[in-house]
Design a protein around this motif. Structure first.
Motif: not given
Length: 128
Positions: A59-79
């Motif tokens: 969730i961003a300061l402006n309330d923009y929110a994104v849901g995602a699988d942890i496994s997908e984010l980790v596999a994509a090298d999310a920083l």
């Protein structure tokens, strides 16, 4: 802040700087040219905090929110970037934390799915 079903942790720059640091350079749709980002890989943050779960809501300061699988984010090298070109990221320029991906070195990430997950001005991460 990162929170789960039973706990929450308020993160600050000092705390994040004590975690393993990673950096990469990439282009993004929101910057001119190649930009160097540094901070904590999502997988390292979750491991350090011993977070378990299968999904995140970011969730961003402006309330923009994104849901995602942890496994997908980790596999994509999310920083979880705290610095851009070596400088601490101010709120006025996507800070204090920007979830970004190595778009240039991973062409499969150059897709709307990952662009929409690149949340800046992160205020909260909920573990589901």
């Amino acid at each position: 802040m990162i929170s789960g079903e039973k706990t929450s942790t308020v993160l600050d720059l000092t705390m994040m700087d004590k975690m393993p640091q990673t950096e990469f350079s990439t282009t993004t749709p929101w910057h001119n040219g190649v930009t160097r980002f540094s901070g904590v890989l999502l997988k390292d943050l979750l491991a350090t905090l011993q977070v378990t779960g299968t999904k995140l809501q970011i969730i961003a300061l402006n309330d923009y929110a994104v849901g995602a699988d942890i496994s997908e984010l980790v596999a994509a090298d999310a920083l979880l970037a705290t610095r851009q070109n070596g400088e601490i990221m101010p709120v006025s320029d996507k800070g204090p934390i920007f979830l970004v991906f190595p778009f240039d070195s991973r062409p499969e990430l150059q897709h709307q799915t990952y662009y929409s997950r690149a949340v800046w001005q992160i205020a909260e991460i909920d573990v589901l």
